[in-house]
Enzyme design. Structure first.
Site, PDB file in Angstrom:
ATOM      1  N   TYR A 105       0.871  -1.177   0.000  1.00 27.30           N
ATOM      2  CA  TYR A 105       0.000   0.000   0.000  1.00 27.30           C
ATOM      3  C   TYR A 105       0.904   1.223   0.000  1.00 27.30           C
ATOM      4  O   TYR A 105       1.893   1.273   0.748  1.00 27.30           O
ATOM      5  CB  TYR A 105      -0.887   0.030   1.259  1.00 27.30           C
ATOM      6  CG  TYR A 105      -1.655   1.334   1.357  1.00 27.30           C
ATOM      7  CD1 TYR A 105      -2.909   1.455   0.780  1.00 27.30           C
ATOM      8  CD2 TYR A 105      -1.082   2.455   1.966  1.00 27.30           C
ATOM      9  CE1 TYR A 105      -3.583   2.662   0.813  1.00 27.30           C
ATOM     10  CE2 TYR A 105      -1.752   3.662   1.996  1.00 27.30           C
ATOM     11  CZ  TYR A 105      -3.008   3.763   1.424  1.00 27.30           C
ATOM     12  OH  TYR A 105      -3.669   4.952   1.446  1.00 27.30           O
ATOM     13  N   GLU A 161      -2.704   7.849  -4.188  1.00 22.93           N
ATOM     14  CA  GLU A 161      -2.769   6.548  -3.534  1.00 22.93           C
ATOM     15  C   GLU A 161      -2.574   5.443  -4.564  1.00 22.93           C
ATOM     16  O   GLU A 161      -3.240   5.442  -5.602  1.00 22.93           O
ATOM     17  CB  GLU A 161      -4.134   6.362  -2.839  1.00 22.93           C
ATOM     18  CG  GLU A 161      -4.207   5.096  -2.002  1.00 22.93           C
ATOM     19  CD  GLU A 161      -5.604   4.855  -1.444  1.00 22.93           C
ATOM     20  OE1 GLU A 161      -6.564   4.731  -2.235  1.00 22.93           O
ATOM     21  OE2 GLU A 161      -5.737   4.791  -0.207  1.00 22.93           O
TER      22      GLU A 161
END
Ligand code: ADP
Ligand code: MG
Length: 399
Positions: free
Chosen positions: A109, A197
């Site tokens: 992530y 992101e």
């Protein structure tokens, strides 16, 4: 402003972040054609909507032939995709992105956000990719690596290497990870993003680091500096009420209640919404007409609020500091003459020239319900909305 995954990938790839080969399609046939152009034998068809969580909601499908691609597209086009980020109404699917499938060895992530408490860009990363960051922080909080960037010098390579080491990236892949981090940071700062992101950022079977997903959000107030980013806006993904407001230079957030609010200043808008709720009502919107509330602006605001069919009362709450209540009152009167407003209108004015303002409202002959305090205004608005006309009339008589 949000953009689509395919747009974010194109931007990030321009900053040295590796992405899979992919192409956009507006029809099932075009998607199949695009897959043939990309080559390979497995593809991912991805609904382009401004929301994450598409995979779990059926918006990301693995396909092995033309037929499967067309079928996946037929199931998506024209549908509303409901994910945990879209709200129950979902987001319309009008574009799909076709991508070559990548063999995944490991998922990370990676997020870049504005951290308001440190007033710095914060990098948030985890070796537990594939899950949403909320899940990671609930289930594997120790896996999260955080690092803030000193704005005077920007992200430094040594700092990016430290992040890579903290994530346990293999030695042979550290330089690719550093390139990815540096690229994302440059894209973030040069384009005035507020969020980048990549989830997941993957290590492939052949040792490459590739962004399989990408999300970017930009600072609306800086869009004028980046016309090429502003062009990426997709109104089909926005609340139509909010797009119309943005086109008119008003700051508007659509909500689910019945009381329309016309207010100057974001803080006053929040206080107004709180007070409406305290009085037992629900605001239909958050509308900030800003400092210079000219009659034209007030009229625009009324038009916008009235276009929401849920609105059953309108509360105008103006605190005139730089502004003047008499100008605002003239604006309200003009707006009510121009715009067809068939619901009760409650006006509370305070500040400069409040007496003149009240006189203008009183003399107008229009059925405006006046209030002296915010609480009074909220109670009258809620009373009017409840269609408790006797209460509204009684109060009007008192004023
Ligand atoms: P969302 O976050 O909206 O669910 P993603 O783009 O992250 O959408 O896709 C969901 C999952 O699908 C990813 O976590 C990844 O496992 C898989 N995936 C997405 N793109 C690819 C790709 N090009 N190759 C292989 N797997 C993919
Ligand atoms: Mg994702």
């Amino acid at each position: 402003m949000d953009i689509h995954e395919y747009q974010a990938k194109e931007i990030l790839s321009g900053f040295g972040v590796e992405v899979p080969p992919g192409a956009l399609a507006y029809s099932p046939e075009q998607a199949a054609y695009r897959a043939r152009e990309i080559g390979g034998d497995r593809w991912i068809v991805k609904a382009q909507v401004h929301a994450g969580g598409r995979g779990k909601a059926g918006g990301v499908k693995m396909c092995e032939d033309d037929h499967a691609i067309q079928k996946a597209c037929e199931d998506m086009f024209g549908q509303k995709l409901v994910t945990h980020q879209t709200g129950p109404e979902g987001k319309g699917i009008y574009r799909v992105y076709v991508e070559g499938a990548v063999p995944i060895e490991h998922e990370f992530y990676l997020g870049f956000v504005m951290d308001r408490s440190s007033q710095r860009v914060m990098i948030v990363a985890s070796a537990e990719g594939g899950m949403e960051i909320e899940e990671i922080s609930a289930e594997k909080p120790d896996s999260i690596v955080r690092s803030t960037v000193e704005p005077a010098v920007g992200l430094q390579e040594f700092q990016a290497r430290e992040i890579a080491f903290a994530l346990g990236v293999e030695a042979g892949l550290v330089s690719q990870m550093v390139r990815t981090l540096m690229g994302c940071y440059r894209a973030f700062s040069e384009l005035d993003a507020t969020m980048v992101e990549i989830n997941p950022l993957v290590v492939t079977g052949d040792d490459r680091i590739i962004a399989l997903d990408a999300k970017m959000t930009f600072d609306d107030n800086a869009l004028f500096r980046h016309p090429q980013v502003a062009e990426l806006r997709d109104k089909s993904q926005e609340d139509p009420r909010e797009s119309r407001a943005a086109d008119r230079g008003l700051s508007y957030v659509g909500l689910d209640g019945n009381i329309g609010c016309i207010v100057n200043g974001a803080g006053l808008a929040m206080a107004t919404m709180d007070t409406i709720m305290l009085a037992g009502g629900q605001p239909a919107n958050f509308l900030d007409i800003g400092g210079g509330a000219t009659p034209e602006r007030v009229a625009k605001a009324f038009r916008l609020v009235m276009s929401d069919k849920n609105v059953q009362a309108v509360l105008v709450n103006i605190f005139a500091g730089i502004n003047r209540c008499d100008w605002v009152a003239e604006g309200v009167v003009q707006a009510l003459k121009e715009v067809q407003v068939d619901v009760p209108v409650i006006v509370r004015l305070a500040g400069t020239n409040v007496e003149e303002g009240q006189k203008i409202l009183a003399k107008s002959g229009l059925p405006i319900i006046r209030a002296n305090t915010l609480m009074e205004a909220a109670e009258r608005a809620v009373g009017a909305w409840r269609n408790d006309l006797s209460q509204a009339t009684r109060m009007r008589a008192v004023t």
